[in-house]
Design a protein around this motif. Structure first.
Motif, PDB file in Angstrom:
ATOM      1  N   SER A 186       0.817  -1.215   0.000  1.00 17.36           N
ATOM      2  CA  SER A 186       0.000   0.000   0.000  1.00 17.36           C
ATOM      3  C   SER A 186       0.849   1.262   0.000  1.00 17.36           C
ATOM      4  N   GLU A 187       2.125   1.165   0.381  1.00 24.54           N
ATOM      5  CA  GLU A 187       3.015   2.320   0.328  1.00 24.54           C
ATOM      6  C   GLU A 187       3.443   2.640  -1.099  1.00 24.54           C
ATOM      7  N   SER A 188       3.318   1.691  -1.988  1.00 24.36           N
ATOM      8  CA  SER A 188       3.665   1.912  -3.383  1.00 24.36           C
ATOM      9  C   SER A 188       2.567   2.740  -4.029  1.00 24.36           C
ATOM     10  N   GLU A 189       2.952   3.849  -4.645  1.00 17.28           N
ATOM     11  CA  GLU A 189       1.970   4.755  -5.250  1.00 17.28           C
ATOM     12  C   GLU A 189       1.089   4.064  -6.275  1.00 17.28           C
ATOM     13  N   SER A 190       1.658   3.170  -7.044  1.00 16.80           N
ATOM     14  CA  SER A 190       0.903   2.567  -8.143  1.00 16.80           C
ATOM     15  C   SER A 190       0.194   1.275  -7.759  1.00 16.80           C
ATOM     16  N   PHE A 191       0.377   0.793  -6.546  1.00  9.78           N
ATOM     17  CA  PHE A 191      -0.160  -0.519  -6.194  1.00  9.78           C
ATOM     18  C   PHE A 191      -1.661  -0.614  -6.396  1.00  9.78           C
ATOM     19  N   PHE A 192      -2.401   0.363  -5.914  1.00 10.86           N
ATOM     20  CA  PHE A 192      -3.850   0.252  -5.961  1.00 10.86           C
ATOM     21  C   PHE A 192      -4.463   0.855  -7.217  1.00 10.86           C
ATOM     22  N   ARG A 193      -3.681   1.156  -8.219  1.00  5.78           N
ATOM     23  CA  ARG A 193      -4.256   1.619  -9.482  1.00  5.78           C
ATOM     24  C   ARG A 193      -4.893   0.462 -10.226  1.00  5.78           C
ATOM     25  N   LYS A 194      -4.137  -0.606 -10.441  1.00  2.00           N
ATOM     26  CA  LYS A 194      -4.677  -1.786 -11.118  1.00  2.00           C
ATOM     27  C   LYS A 194      -3.900  -2.999 -10.613  1.00  2.00           C
ATOM     28  N   ILE A 195      -4.560  -3.809  -9.788  1.00  2.00           N
ATOM     29  CA  ILE A 195      -3.895  -4.968  -9.207  1.00  2.00           C
ATOM     30  C   ILE A 195      -4.798  -6.188  -9.262  1.00  2.00           C
ATOM     31  N   GLN A 196      -4.184  -7.305  -9.020  1.00  2.00           N
ATOM     32  CA  GLN A 196      -4.913  -8.553  -8.801  1.00  2.00           C
ATOM     33  C   GLN A 196      -4.036  -9.392  -7.894  1.00  2.00           C
ATOM     34  N   VAL A 197      -4.411  -9.441  -6.629  1.00  2.00           N
ATOM     35  CA  VAL A 197      -3.670 -10.209  -5.641  1.00  2.00           C
ATOM     36  C   VAL A 197      -4.556 -11.363  -5.193  1.00  2.00           C
ATOM     37  N   HIS A 198      -4.034 -12.575  -5.311  1.00  2.00           N
ATOM     38  CA  HIS A 198      -4.743 -13.749  -4.801  1.00  2.00           C
ATOM     39  C   HIS A 198      -4.205 -14.028  -3.403  1.00  2.00           C
ATOM     40  N   ILE A 199      -5.085 -14.079  -2.432  1.00  2.00           N
ATOM     41  CA  ILE A 199      -4.704 -14.470  -1.080  1.00  2.00           C
ATOM     42  C   ILE A 199      -5.242 -15.885  -0.912  1.00  2.00           C
ATOM     43  N   ILE A 200      -4.321 -16.830  -1.000  1.00  2.00           N
ATOM     44  CA  ILE A 200      -4.680 -18.243  -1.011  1.00  2.00           C
ATOM     45  C   ILE A 200      -4.331 -18.842   0.347  1.00  2.00           C
ATOM     46  N   GLN A 201      -5.313 -19.464   0.980  1.00  2.00           N
ATOM     47  CA  GLN A 201      -5.063 -20.160   2.239  1.00  2.00           C
ATOM     48  C   GLN A 201      -5.123 -21.657   1.963  1.00  2.00           C
ATOM     49  N   CYS A 202      -4.121 -22.346   2.480  1.00  2.00           N
ATOM     50  CA  CYS A 202      -4.083 -23.789   2.244  1.00  2.00           C
ATOM     51  C   CYS A 202      -3.337 -24.497   3.361  1.00  2.00           C
TER      52      CYS A 202
ATOM     53  N   ASP B 208      -9.104 -21.589   0.546  1.00  2.00           N
ATOM     54  CA  ASP B 208      -9.746 -20.326   0.186  1.00  2.00           C
ATOM     55  C   ASP B 208      -8.848 -19.566  -0.783  1.00  2.00           C
ATOM     56  N   ASP B 209      -9.466 -18.838  -1.708  1.00  2.00           N
ATOM     57  CA  ASP B 209      -8.737 -17.958  -2.622  1.00  2.00           C
ATOM     58  C   ASP B 209      -9.558 -16.694  -2.773  1.00  2.00           C
ATOM     59  N   GLN B 210      -9.073 -15.623  -2.195  1.00  2.00           N
ATOM     60  CA  GLN B 210      -9.723 -14.322  -2.313  1.00  2.00           C
ATOM     61  C   GLN B 210      -8.899 -13.471  -3.270  1.00  2.00           C
ATOM     62  N   VAL B 211      -9.566 -12.869  -4.234  1.00  2.00           N
ATOM     63  CA  VAL B 211      -8.883 -12.018  -5.199  1.00  2.00           C
ATOM     64  C   VAL B 211      -9.169 -10.564  -4.839  1.00  2.00           C
ATOM     65  N   ILE B 212      -8.114  -9.805  -4.690  1.00  2.00           N
ATOM     66  CA  ILE B 212      -8.203  -8.402  -4.292  1.00  2.00           C
ATOM     67  C   ILE B 212      -7.824  -7.531  -5.495  1.00  2.00           C
TER      68      ILE B 212
ATOM     69  N   ILE C  85      -8.626 -17.301   9.489  1.00  2.00           N
ATOM     70  CA  ILE C  85      -7.685 -18.323   9.037  1.00  2.00           C
ATOM     71  C   ILE C  85      -8.456 -19.596   8.745  1.00  2.00           C
ATOM     72  N   ARG C  86      -8.163 -20.184   7.595  1.00  2.00           N
ATOM     73  CA  ARG C  86      -8.806 -21.431   7.192  1.00  2.00           C
ATOM     74  C   ARG C  86      -7.739 -22.515   7.060  1.00  2.00           C
ATOM     75  N   GLY C  87      -8.090 -23.714   7.416  1.00  2.00           N
ATOM     76  CA  GLY C  87      -7.129 -24.806   7.336  1.00  2.00           C
ATOM     77  C   GLY C  87      -6.540 -25.109   8.689  1.00  2.00           C
ATOM     78  N   PHE C  88      -5.429 -25.665   8.779  1.00  2.00           N
ATOM     79  CA  PHE C  88      -4.696 -26.052   9.994  1.00  2.00           C
ATOM     80  C   PHE C  88      -4.199 -27.470   9.900  1.00  2.00           C
ATOM     81  N   GLY C  89      -4.473 -28.159   8.813  1.00  2.00           N
ATOM     82  CA  GLY C  89      -4.046 -29.548   8.705  1.00  2.00           C
ATOM     83  C   GLY C  89      -2.570 -29.658   8.385  1.00  2.00           C
TER      84      GLY C  89
END
Length: 129
Positions: A6-22, A28-32, A47-51
Motif C-alpha cells: 500500500s506504500e507503493s503509489e501505483s499498487f492500488f491503481r490496477k492490481i490482482q492479488v490472490h490471497i490463497i489459504q491452504c 480459500d482464494d480471495q482475489v483483491i 484463518i482457514r485450514g490447519f491440517g
C-alpha cells in the motif's frame, strides 16, 4: 505485505492479488483488486485450514491459474508459513519467497530455488495485533 504494497503509489491503481489459504489442500482464494477490497478482507480475516501442510497443492493451483491466463504478469508467490511441510521439487516458473515469523528457533531450510525471509513480530503486524 499489505503495508509494503500500500506504500507503493501505483499498487492500488490496477492490481490482482490472490490471497490463497491452504494446508494439505486449497481452503480459500480471495482475489483483491483495490484498496477497498483489501481493507474489507482484512477487517473480517479468518484463518482457514490447519491440517498437515503440503506446499505442492498451492503451487499446482497457481500453475493452473497461470495456464488458464488468470494473470497478466505474475510477479511471484509469497508463502507465509512455519516451513513444516512438503515442498515442490521442481522450481516454478515464477519467483517464490517463503516468509517465516521469528520465534526464536532457526527458520527451516527452503528449496534452493526459493528465497527465505524471516520477519520479526513487529514487521509481521505493524499495528501490533
Amino acid at each position: 505485505t499489505y503495508s509494503v504494497l500500500s506504500e507503493s503509489e501505483s499498487f492500488f491503481r490496477k492490481i490482482q492479488v490472490h490471497i490463497i489459504q491452504c494446508d494439505e489442500k486449497i481452503q480459500d482464494d480471495q482475489v483483491i483488486h483495490n484498496e477497498k477490497e483489501m481493507e474489507a478482507y482484512l477487517s473480517d480475516f479468518t484463518i482457514r485450514g490447519f491440517g498437515g501442510t503440503d506446499f505442492r497443492p498451492a503451487f499446482s493451483y497457481v500453475d493452473k491459474l497461470l495456464n488458464m491466463g488468470a494473470f497478466q504478469r505474475l510477479r511471484g508467490l509469497l508463502y507465509f508459513t512455519d516451513g513444516k511441510g512438503t515442498y515442490p521439487k521442481k522450481k516454478p516458473a515464477y519467483q517464490t519467497a517463503f516468509l517465516f515469523l521469528e520465534d526464536g528457533s532457526p527458520a527451516p531450510d527452503v528449496p534452493a530455488w526459493a528465497m527465505k525471509l524471516v520477519l520479526q513480530p513487529e514487521e509481521f503486524d505493524p499495528k501490533g495485533r
